[in-house]
Design a protein around this motif. Structure first.
Motif, mmCIF file in Angstrom:
data_model
loop_
_atom_site.group_PDB
_atom_site.id
_atom_site.type_symbol
_atom_site.label_atom_id
_atom_site.label_comp_id
_atom_site.label_asym_id
_atom_site.label_seq_id
_atom_site.Cartn_x
_atom_site.Cartn_y
_atom_site.Cartn_z
ATOM 1 N N LEU A 44 51.070 41.002 26.333
ATOM 2 C CA LEU A 44 50.080 42.060 26.124
ATOM 3 C C LEU A 44 48.686 41.596 26.553
ATOM 4 N N LEU A 45 48.362 40.362 26.244
ATOM 5 C CA LEU A 45 47.080 39.819 26.679
ATOM 6 C C LEU A 45 47.030 39.683 28.202
ATOM 7 N N LEU A 46 48.137 39.258 28.792
ATOM 8 C CA LEU A 46 48.186 39.135 30.245
ATOM 9 C C LEU A 46 47.981 40.493 30.909
ATOM 10 N N GLN A 47 48.503 41.548 30.292
ATOM 11 C CA GLN A 47 48.293 42.893 30.819
ATOM 12 C C GLN A 47 46.804 43.249 30.761
ATOM 13 N N GLY A 48 46.153 42.909 29.657
ATOM 14 C CA GLY A 48 44.715 43.153 29.535
ATOM 15 C C GLY A 48 43.928 42.409 30.592
ATOM 16 N N ILE A 49 44.343 41.179 30.880
ATOM 17 C CA ILE A 49 43.688 40.389 31.916
ATOM 18 C C ILE A 49 43.902 41.038 33.280
ATOM 19 N N GLN A 50 45.079 41.623 33.483
ATOM 20 C CA GLN A 50 45.356 42.305 34.746
ATOM 21 C C GLN A 50 44.421 43.508 34.921
ATOM 22 N N VAL A 51 44.147 44.230 33.833
ATOM 23 C CA VAL A 51 43.205 45.352 33.901
ATOM 24 C C VAL A 51 41.825 44.835 34.316
ATOM 25 N N ILE A 52 41.382 43.745 33.687
ATOM 26 C CA ILE A 52 40.091 43.134 34.015
ATOM 27 C C ILE A 52 40.064 42.734 35.501
ATOM 28 N N ALA A 53 41.158 42.128 35.975
ATOM 29 C CA ALA A 53 41.234 41.697 37.374
ATOM 30 C C ALA A 53 41.170 42.890 38.327
ATOM 31 N N GLU A 54 41.848 43.989 37.974
ATOM 32 C CA GLU A 54 41.807 45.210 38.798
ATOM 33 C C GLU A 54 40.385 45.751 38.889
ATOM 34 N N LEU A 55 39.693 45.776 37.750
ATOM 35 C CA LEU A 55 38.315 46.269 37.730
ATOM 36 C C LEU A 55 37.397 45.367 38.554
ATOM 37 N N SER A 88 48.426 49.149 24.603
ATOM 38 C CA SER A 88 49.037 47.993 25.259
ATOM 39 C C SER A 88 50.205 48.374 26.160
ATOM 40 N N ASP A 89 50.669 49.624 26.098
ATOM 41 C CA ASP A 89 51.794 50.019 26.953
ATOM 42 C C ASP A 89 51.352 50.771 28.202
ATOM 43 N N GLN A 90 50.056 50.832 28.466
ATOM 44 C CA GLN A 90 49.555 51.521 29.659
ATOM 45 C C GLN A 90 49.594 50.600 30.872
ATOM 46 N N ASP A 91 49.851 51.174 32.040
ATOM 47 C CA ASP A 91 49.888 50.442 33.296
ATOM 48 C C ASP A 91 48.480 49.999 33.690
ATOM 49 N N ALA A 92 48.343 48.728 34.052
ATOM 50 C CA ALA A 92 47.029 48.164 34.360
ATOM 51 C C ALA A 92 46.363 48.854 35.554
ATOM 52 N N GLN A 93 47.112 49.117 36.619
ATOM 53 C CA GLN A 93 46.517 49.724 37.807
ATOM 54 C C GLN A 93 46.044 51.149 37.538
#
Length: 127
Positions: A44-55, A88-93
């Motif tokens: 879940l944290l890795l997904q959050g980091i992916q959102v940050i990386a996308e932004l 936490s279940d939302q797609d990062a992109q």
């Protein structure tokens, strides 16, 4: 107790403030699991980091300042003047795309909200 560090693009935490970490988003979390190399293991944290990386890749304006673990089911990204809360279940992109679209609208309107809640079908925006 909350642990605070900086997140690099590979999801590795940098604990010390340095010139390399000056522009990196910060992580604040009480439930942090790291492997022997210091990388985050929590998906879940890795997904959050992916959102940050996308932004960051899309050069979000404003850039994200903090990734905050609110609970097991949702996170917040603090942009300084406002927070975006998401499930936490939302797609990062798609989440990053939604935020970037909203930011464009806020710039056109000339005002930013205090909170955006993206956990629902339609964003809940509080000014």
């Amino acid at each position: 107790k909350d642990k605070t560090g900086f997140i690099d693009s590979q999801g590795k935490l940098i604990w010390q403030n340095s010139s390399d970490s000056a522009n990196l988003p910060k992580l604040k979390c009480s439930r942090l699991t790291l492997d022997a190399d210091g990388k985050i293991q929590d998906q879940l944290l890795l997904q959050g980091i992916q959102v940050i990386a996308e932004l960051a890749e899309k050069k979000s304006d404003p850039p994200p300042a903090w990734l905050i673990c609110e609970s097991l089911s949702y996170f917040a990204i603090d942009f300084g003047s406002f927070k975006a809360i998401y499930s936490s279940d939302q797609d990062a992109q798609s989440l990053a795309a939604s935020l970037l679209f909203l930011f464009k609208q806020f710039r056109i309107e000339g005002k930013y909200p205090s909170k955006i809640d993206l956990r629902f079908e339609k964003p809940v925006i509080k000014y």
